[in-house]
Design a protein around this motif. Structure first.
Motif, PDB file in Angstrom:
ATOM      1  N   GLU A   1     -47.846 -19.769  19.293  1.00  0.00           N
ATOM      2  CA  GLU A   1     -46.752 -19.342  18.424  1.00  0.00           C
ATOM      3  C   GLU A   1     -45.906 -18.252  19.107  1.00  0.00           C
ATOM      4  O   GLU A   1     -44.675 -18.297  19.076  1.00  0.00           O
ATOM      5  CB  GLU A   1     -47.303 -18.795  17.102  1.00  0.00           C
TER       6      GLU A   1
ATOM      7  N   THR B   1     -48.790 -29.500  22.926  1.00  0.00           N
ATOM      8  CA  THR B   1     -49.372 -28.587  21.940  1.00  0.00           C
ATOM      9  C   THR B   1     -50.314 -29.319  21.007  1.00  0.00           C
ATOM     10  O   THR B   1     -50.050 -30.453  20.612  1.00  0.00           O
ATOM     11  CB  THR B   1     -48.265 -27.883  21.120  1.00  0.00           C
TER      12      THR B   1
ATOM     13  N   LYS C   1     -50.397 -24.016  16.056  1.00  0.00           N
ATOM     14  CA  LYS C   1     -49.855 -23.089  17.049  1.00  0.00           C
ATOM     15  C   LYS C   1     -50.666 -21.802  17.097  1.00  0.00           C
ATOM     16  O   LYS C   1     -50.393 -20.910  17.875  1.00  0.00           O
ATOM     17  CB  LYS C   1     -48.386 -22.788  16.772  1.00  0.00           C
TER      18      LYS C   1
ATOM     19  N   TYR D   1     -46.888 -28.967  13.462  1.00  0.00           N
ATOM     20  CA  TYR D   1     -47.853 -28.074  12.811  1.00  0.00           C
ATOM     21  C   TYR D   1     -47.866 -28.200  11.288  1.00  0.00           C
ATOM     22  O   TYR D   1     -47.717 -27.214  10.581  1.00  0.00           O
ATOM     23  CB  TYR D   1     -47.537 -26.626  13.205  1.00  0.00           C
TER      24      TYR D   1
END
Lengths: 253, 454
Positions: free
Chosen positions: B91, B107, B111, B305
């Motif tokens: 993040e 990713t 995060k 996310y």
């Protein structure tokens, strides 16, 4: 509000609370001079702030135990700022050892008072002199609720913080009306590297350094003179201060 | 002795709590001192604690928390290379790099993982079939070895140690900092095509046939559908949205970093009965039929996310905790293997609320890296108590029969024999570890369990 546009000096910028204060002030665009012991860590802190927020900060490597250097620190800061006025100084350094260890080890006991009280008095008085000469400024000292009443479980640290609180109170009185403002900050239990192993971070009374830093930044922006952070410690300490001595002696605080 | 606190630690699945001594050094000096501390033993690093099992806990040992070692060291916005301490989270990187037009090379679905953890688990994302795993994008790491010495390693410098560290679960040394190559993006938005597939065959063929066309692909799979509808899924296929495809209101700020839209967190442990086959089935039916085949432009946060908005979502499984089971099958056995896994899970009534299927590309050089070409299926399984072990054992057997393997970052229960069968390069890894950590200073509960120690 005006204070935030002028440069701010953070003494002990690597402490848990100070790291958050630095973050929050930089995000508001306040120019900073960071003072801490380790040059290497300061450099990392400066690069981190630069990368996260695009703002360059000044740094000075100085150790609070160099007592002789304390009175010249305001001048060193001013030189870093090319002679600019210092709007605010925030004293964040401090040490806390477990009471039991400090009772037996005179080095630790002496350090508790050297760092928390003697160096603080030297450096803050020097800043006060400079600020009153310049016609204004804000002095913030992070003391502790532990200074409100000596308790068997933490009185050596508490006594050094009681001294610091008295210093800040007196300074506020002395400079009243001169434009120099003095703020006493009394945090309760905070989850930081300093309190690790002493304070229980999962206690419901234990606050995060982010919360405490936000309270401090708000105190600088408003007209506060003394804050407890989190605020509920004002009530808790009022009760603790007023317990009759005979009863207090039987308690285990 | 360095002060630490004795505390009970577990990871995201809350399945294996263990009493550890937790130390969170706030400076390089304090960190270095740990390696001269004779009281320190059984040491493992811990970032955000987002692996699921016991990768970052060490019972009766020392856990080094990265809480304060999370600072950026440099960022080159020209070439998209970021240099940071291992405690920096993904993040944090997005916040710094996205406004300059750079995003994470790959990713995982949250995060809130640290860079150190991302390297140690060699995490992957929805783009593995194109871009490989996180380790492929690491330009170099600074490792503190067991004796306290510092080793720089990269694909060209100390490559053996570098590749053992990628996917090495923190067992080669303490990752102090790392340099990561980021990816150029045209905006912070993704053009997502939603496509429903009625069964497993349709899912696999769709994932394979679109892999050139879409950089990102993932399928939400309904674990409770059976028979001819077994494996029915909603696929999400996506590419980064080009600046020109954005609506004019989005185009004014194409690299917008979204302040994490925080939905209320899960405030307490749900009672165990809340998630049961019936309630999950109800949810799955509703979800599948609500979806239509369509295309949408969505912000990166909701694409990558979706669960980060709900903090502590792991509490929906209640106090008992849950485990993640992530199975990887090579192409040739994927269909039969996945079918058997799904059948076994549903016949045990182990309702999996979240099940995700992904396409995987080529493996990298790391001996313990998880992913190679094939398909991976990730399931949440609530802690069923006594029934859990037999279920897991039968799933493990299906995997072994089909040359499949489990992901260490999610594993909670695998035994050493199973691990050795799934990871044939285990010996190679241990030989490198022996050279740099002969006394097995770095060890976790997971390493003890799966035999990544000596």
């Amino acid at each position: 509000m005006k204070t935030m546009n002028l440069p701010c000096v953070i003494l002990g910028s690597l402490s848990g609370i100070a790291r958050e204060i630095a973050d929050q002030l930089v995000r508001k665009g306040t120019p900073l001079v960071l003072v801490a012991r380790s040059a290497e860590e300061l450099e990392i802190q400066a690069s981190d702030l630069k990368i996260r927020y695009g703002i360059t900060v000044e740094t000075i490597a100085a150790d609070a135990s160099e007592l002789d250097r304390m009175s010249s620190l305001p001048e060193e800061c001013a030189r870093k700022l090319k002679g600019g006025n210092i709007g605010c100084v925030i004293l964040c350094w401090g040490v806390m050892y477990p009471q039991g260890e400090a009772e037996k080890n005179t080095q630790l006991l002496k350090q508790t008072f050297d760092i928390n009280l003697t160096s603080s008095a030297l450096v803050l008085q020097a800043f006060a002199n400079k600020m009153s000469h310049a016609g204004g400024g804000t002095i913030v000292g992070i003391s502790s609720v532990a200074g409100d009443r000596g308790r068997g479980s933490n009185y050596l640290y508490g006594a050094s913080k009681a001294g610091l609180s008295a210093l800040l109170d007196g300074m506020r009185h002395r400079y009243h009306g001169t434009g120099v403002r003095v703020i006493t900050v009394k945090p309760g239990m905070v989850n930081t590297p300093m309190t690790k192993g002493i304070v229980n971070p999962s206690s419901p009374l234990c606050a995060s350094p982010i919360k405490v830093a936000a309270d401090i930044v708000r105190a600088i922006e408003t007209r506060s003179v003394q804050i407890y952070t989190p605020e509920y410690w004002r009530l808790i300490m009022a009760v603790i201060r007023n317990i009759p001595e005979q009863l207090f002696l039987k308690s285990r605080l | 002795m360095i002060p630490g606190i004795r505390t009970s630690l577990s990871c995201w699945g809350r399945f294996h709590p263990a009493e550890c001594r937790l130390i969170e050094p706030e400076s390089r000096m304090k960190l270095a001192a740990l390696f001269c501390d004779h009281a320190a033993s059984g040491v493992i690093a811990r970032g955000m604690g987002r692996s699921y099992g016991d990768s970052s806990v060490s019972g009766e040992g020392t856990v080094i928390g990265q809480t304060y070692l999370n600072r950026f060291l440099s960022f080159d916005p020209q070439h998209g290379i970021i240099h940071c301490e291992a405690g920096v989270t993904l993040e944090d990187i997005i916040k710094v790099s996205l406004p300059h037009g750079w995003f994470l090379p790959t990713t995982p679905g949250t995060k809130y993982v640290s860079v150190g953890g991302a390297i140690a688990a060699d995490v992957h994302g929805k783009n593995h079939h194109v871009d490989g795993s996180f380790g492929n994008w690491v330009k170099g790491v600074t490792l503190i070895l067991a004796d306290g010495s510092i080793m720089e390693c990269s694909p060209s410098k100390n490559p053996d140690v570098f590749w053992a560290t990628v996917g090495g679960m923190g067992l080669t040394g303490f990752i102090r900092d790392a340099r990561i190559q980021l990816r150029r993006v045209e905006s912070s938005y993704y053009s997502v095509r939603y496509h429903r597939c009625r069964n497993l065959e349709a899912v696999l063929s769709m994932l394979a046939s679109t892999e050139q066309q879409y950089r990102y692909s993932v399928g939400w799979i309904d674990c409770l559908s059976r028979g001819s509808g077994l494996g029915r899924s909603v696929l999400m296929l996506a590419n980064n949205t080009g600046a020109r495809a954005l609506t004019s209101s989005l185009r004014s700020d194409p690299f917008r970093v979204r302040a994490s839209a925080r939905l209320p967190s899960v405030p307490f442990d749900f009672p165990d009965w809340v998630l049961n086959p019936f309630s999950v089935n109800l949810f799955n039916q509703a979800y599948y039929f609500k979806q239509r085949d369509r295309e949408e432009i969505v912000p990166y946060d909701s694409f990558f996310y979706p669960l980060d908005g709900i903090s502590s979502w792991n509490r929906i499984y209640g106090k008992r905790g849950f485990i993640q089971y992530q199975a990887l099958f090579p192409d040739k056995t994927a269909q039969t293997g996945l079918r058997k896994i799904l059948e076994t899970v549903s016949s045990h009534g182990a309702a999996s609320f979240l099940a995700v299927i992904k396409r995987c590309g080529e493996a990298n050089l790391a001996p313990l890296s998880y992913i190679h070409r094939g398909y991976t299926l990730a399931l949440d399984i609530p802690n069923l108590g006594a029934q859990l072990m037999p279920l897991i054992k039968s799933l493990d057997e299906i995997l072994l029969e089909h040359q499949g393997r489990l992901y260490l970052a999610k594993d909670s229960m695998m035994d050493a024999k199973t691990f050795a069968a799934m990871y044939p390069r285990r010996e190679e890894f241990l030989n490198i570890k022996k050279q740099i950590d002969p006394e097995c200073f770095f060890i976790s509960d997971q390493a003890r369990r799966v035999g990544l120690c000596f």
